[in-house]
Design a protein around this motif. Structure first.
Motif, PDB file in Angstrom:
ATOM      1  N   LYS A  13      -4.936  -1.606   2.775  1.00 38.12           N
ATOM      2  CA  LYS A  13      -3.664  -2.204   2.351  1.00 38.12           C
ATOM      3  C   LYS A  13      -2.803  -2.550   3.561  1.00 38.12           C
ATOM      4  CE  LYS A  13      -2.402  -2.720  -2.072  1.00 38.12           C
ATOM      5  NZ  LYS A  13      -2.007  -1.603  -2.916  1.00 38.12           N
ATOM      6  N   TYR A  17      -1.221  -6.026   4.523  1.00 39.63           N
ATOM      7  CA  TYR A  17       0.220  -6.248   4.692  1.00 39.63           C
ATOM      8  C   TYR A  17       0.528  -6.862   6.050  1.00 39.63           C
ATOM      9  CZ  TYR A  17       1.235  -3.270   0.604  1.00 39.63           C
ATOM     10  OH  TYR A  17       1.315  -2.737  -0.653  1.00 39.63           O
ATOM     11  N   SER A  21       1.791 -10.709   5.970  1.00 35.41           N
ATOM     12  CA  SER A  21       3.205 -10.891   6.328  1.00 35.41           C
ATOM     13  C   SER A  21       3.312 -11.488   7.724  1.00 35.41           C
ATOM     14  CB  SER A  21       3.971  -9.567   6.233  1.00 35.41           C
ATOM     15  OG  SER A  21       3.398  -8.621   7.103  1.00 35.41           O
ATOM     16  N   LEU A 127       0.837 -14.049  -0.837  1.00 34.62           N
ATOM     17  CA  LEU A 127       1.959 -13.151  -1.154  1.00 34.62           C
ATOM     18  C   LEU A 127       2.128 -13.003  -2.670  1.00 34.62           C
ATOM     19  CD1 LEU A 127       4.774 -14.158   1.385  1.00 34.62           C
ATOM     20  CD2 LEU A 127       3.429 -12.075   1.388  1.00 34.62           C
ATOM     21  N   PHE A 130       0.540 -10.182  -4.725  1.00 33.22           N
ATOM     22  CA  PHE A 130       1.159  -8.861  -4.877  1.00 33.22           C
ATOM     23  C   PHE A 130       2.001  -8.776  -6.149  1.00 33.22           C
ATOM     24  CE2 PHE A 130       0.459  -9.206  -0.272  1.00 33.22           C
ATOM     25  CZ  PHE A 130      -0.376  -8.116  -0.123  1.00 33.22           C
ATOM     26  N   LEU A 152       9.132 -10.293  -0.431  1.00 37.83           N
ATOM     27  CA  LEU A 152       8.022 -10.405   0.519  1.00 37.83           C
ATOM     28  C   LEU A 152       8.208 -11.574   1.483  1.00 37.83           C
ATOM     29  CD1 LEU A 152       5.043  -9.627  -1.893  1.00 37.83           C
ATOM     30  CD2 LEU A 152       6.146  -8.094  -0.261  1.00 37.83           C
ATOM     31  N   LEU A 274       5.489  -0.395   6.703  1.00 39.20           N
ATOM     32  CA  LEU A 274       4.378  -0.993   5.952  1.00 39.20           C
ATOM     33  C   LEU A 274       3.367   0.080   5.546  1.00 39.20           C
ATOM     34  CD1 LEU A 274       3.726  -4.355   7.879  1.00 39.20           C
ATOM     35  CD2 LEU A 274       5.041  -4.000   5.792  1.00 39.20           C
ATOM     36  N   THR A 277       4.747   1.816   2.617  1.00 33.13           N
ATOM     37  CA  THR A 277       4.598   0.962   1.436  1.00 33.13           C
ATOM     38  C   THR A 277       3.157   0.989   0.938  1.00 33.13           C
ATOM     39  OG1 THR A 277       6.281  -0.453   2.427  1.00 33.13           O
ATOM     40  CG2 THR A 277       5.112  -1.329   0.519  1.00 33.13           C
ATOM     41  N   ALA A 278       2.190   0.952   1.877  1.00 31.46           N
ATOM     42  CA  ALA A 278       0.786   0.998   1.484  1.00 31.46           C
ATOM     43  C   ALA A 278       0.472   2.312   0.767  1.00 31.46           C
ATOM     44  CB  ALA A 278      -0.105   0.838   2.716  1.00 31.46           C
ATOM     45  N   THR A 281       1.876   2.128  -2.775  1.00 28.98           N
ATOM     46  CA  THR A 281       1.179   1.239  -3.704  1.00 28.98           C
ATOM     47  C   THR A 281      -0.300   1.606  -3.882  1.00 28.98           C
ATOM     48  OG1 THR A 281       0.651  -0.316  -1.940  1.00 28.98           O
ATOM     49  CG2 THR A 281       2.682  -0.723  -3.152  1.00 28.98           C
TER      50      THR A 281
END
Lengths: 288, 113
Positions: A13, A17, A21, A127, A130, A152, A274, A277-278, A281
Motif C-alpha cells: 500500500k 501511495y 501521489s 486516485l 481509492f 487525494l 502515508l 494511512t497504509a 487502510t
C-alpha cells in the motif's frame, strides 16, 4: 502486531501511495507551474515514470498478497483459483483502475503536447480507485467518494511540489525560479491544504464517530498519530511559506539552504503519514 | 533521519491487527466438549463468503487441510466432513473471501473426551 501478510499489505500500500501521489503530484505541478519547472523537464519525466512504475508494482503485489491471505501461505500469491476469485470482486476492479491509470501516466509522460493531459487523466483514474473500495467507499455515499478524491488530489499537489522545489533550491542559477515556485505554491496551498485537511477530518469523523473510539481503539490511535504528524508538516510548511521563501525572494542564498533541509524533513514525515494511512487502510478495522 | 523513519514505521506496525471476521455460529460450538468426534463440522456466517481454506489441527500437532468438496461458491452455511483423529483438542482454522473482496479468517476449538 500484524502477521507477515499484514506487513506485506502495508508495504505494498505504501508503494502504491508514494507512487500514485508522487507521480500525479509531479504531473499537477508540471501543468500548474510549467514555466517555473521547465529546467527540470527531463528529470521530472523520468521521476514520474519511475513513480508510476512503483505504483504499478505495489498494485500487483498488493493483489497477489490478497491471494496469500486466502490460503494462508505464499502459494496463494500465484494460485490461479484464488487470484481468479479476487478478480471477480471489487478488488479486481481497482486493480484494473490502477493498471490502466499507471500505464496511461507512463505513456502520456513520454508523448508531446496532449500527452501530459493523458498522463494526468491516468493519475486521476488511479486516485479514483481509492474511492472504489475501503472504509470510506463502504459508506456508500457518492459525495464522500468525491470528497476522498479531492483529498487525494490535494495530497498529491502537496507531495508533488517537494521534489521540484528541493532541486531548484539547490541550484544557485535557478534561485529565482525556486523562490517564485515556492511563492506561487504557497498561495495555492493556503487554500488547498486547509481544504484537504478539512476533508480528511470530515471523513475521519464520519468513520470513527466519537472521541472515545478515537482514544481507545487501534484505528483511532493510529489516526491521532497521523493527525499529529500532519500538524508537524503543516508547521514546517508554514515556516517555508512565511520565512524561507520570502527570504529567497529577496535574494538570500542561505534561505535556500534552510528550505532544502525543511523539505527533506517534511518528506520524511509525509512518508510516515502515508505509512500510518497504509496501516489504517490495510490491517486495522474500524471501531464497531 | 533514516533511524527516525525506521523507528516510526516499526512503531506504526505495533498496532492490533484484526482480520475481518463475521462467523455467526459453528457446530460444534467454540469451546464445546463432545463425547464423540463429529462426522462433520459446520459454519454459519452473517454475510456471504467463499471458503478458501479450512485446516483442522489435532492436539496442536497434526494439521490436515479439509476437502471443501463442491462447497466452492459464495454462501452463508457450510458443512465439511471431518476425519476422526481420536480424542483430544481439535482446532478448526478457516479462511475465506467476502463478496466485497475482503479476506476473512477465524477459528474455533472443541474437545473430544
Amino acid at each position: 502486531m500484524p502477521d507477515i501478510w499484514g506487513i506485506g499489505a502495508i508495504l505494498s500500500k505504501l508503494m502504491l501511495y508514494v507512487g500514485i501521489s508522487g507521480a500525479t503530484g509531479l504531473l499537477i505541478i508540471r501543468a500548474a507551474f510549467t514555466d517555473l519547472v521547465l529546467p527540470l523537464g527531463d528529470m521530472m519525466r523520468g521521476q514520474i515514470a519511475q513513480l508510476a512504475g512503483l505504483a504499478l508494482a505495489g498494485s500487483v503485489l498488493g493483489f497477489t498478497l490478497r491471494g496469500a491471505a486466502l490460503t494462508g501461505g505464499a502459494d496463494g500469491m500465484t494460485d490461479p483459483e484464488m487470484l481468479g476469485l479476487l478478480w471477480q470482486t471489487p478488488v479486481g476492479d481497482v486493480l484494473v483502475y490502477r493498471v490502466v491509470g499507471t500505464v496511461l501516466i507512463v505513456v502520456g509522460v513520454f508523448m508531446p503536447l496532449v500527452g501530459q493531459w493523458i498522463a494526468l487523466a491516468g493519475g486521476v483514474i488511479a486516485l479514483w480507485s481509492f474511492a472504489q473500495i475501503g472504509h470510506v467507499p463502504e459508506m456508500e455515499i457518492t459525495g464522500v467518494r468525491v470528497l476522498l478524491l479531492l483529498h487525494l488530489l490535494g495530497v498529491a499537489f502537496w507531495i508533488g511540489i517537494l521534489g521540484p522545489l528541493h532541486t531548484l533550491s539547490q541550484r544557485p542559477e535557478y534561485l529565482n525560479n525556486a523562490a517564485m515556485l515556492g511563492h506561487r505554491f504557497g498561495q495555492a496551498a493556503s487554500v488547498i491544504v486547509p481544504a484537504l485537511i478539512l476533508a480528511g477530518l470530515l471523513m475521519a469523523w464520519m468513520l470513527v464517530g466519537d472521541m472515545w473510539a478515537l482514544m481507545t481503539t487501534g484505528y483511532g490511535q493510529t489516526l491521532l498519530i497521523k493527525l499529529a504528524l500532519v500538524g508537524a508538516v503543516l508547521m514546517l510548511a508554514t515556516a517555508n511559506k512565511l520565512r524561507f521563501v520570502p527570504a529567497m525572494q529577496s535574494g538570500e542564498n542561505k534561505a535556500a539552504h534552510h528550505l532544502v533541509r525543511s523539505i527533506e524533513i517534511e518528506a520524511v514525515i509525509i512518508l510516515v503519514v502515508l505509512a500510518a494511512t497504509a496501516t489504517l487502510t490495510s490491517v486495522l478495522t474500524l471501531p464497531a | 533521519m533514516k533511524k527516525l523513519t525506521t523507528f516510526a514505521l516499526i512503531s506504526m506496525l505495533g498496532t492490533n491487527a484484526i482480520a475481518h471476521s463475521s462467523v455467526d455460529t459453528t457446530t460444534p460450538e467454540n469451546g464445546a466438549a463432545v463425547a464423540e468426534v463429529p462426522s462433520e463440522i459446520s459454519f454459519n456466517f452473517a454475510d456471504d463468503i467463499r471458503l478458501t481454506k479450512v485446516n483442522m489441527i489435532h492436539q496442536e500437532a497434526h494439521t490436515v487441510t479439509l476437502d471443501l468438496g463442491d462447497q466452492t461458491s459464495f454462501g452463508r452455511a457450510f458443512a465439511l466432513p471431518l476425519q476422526s483423529m481420536g480424542e483430544g483438542t481439535y482446532r478448526i482454522e478457516w479462511r475465506g473471501l467476502g463478496a466485497d473482496g475482503h479476506a476473512m479468517q477465524g477459528g474455533f476449538t472443541f474437545t473430544v473426551d
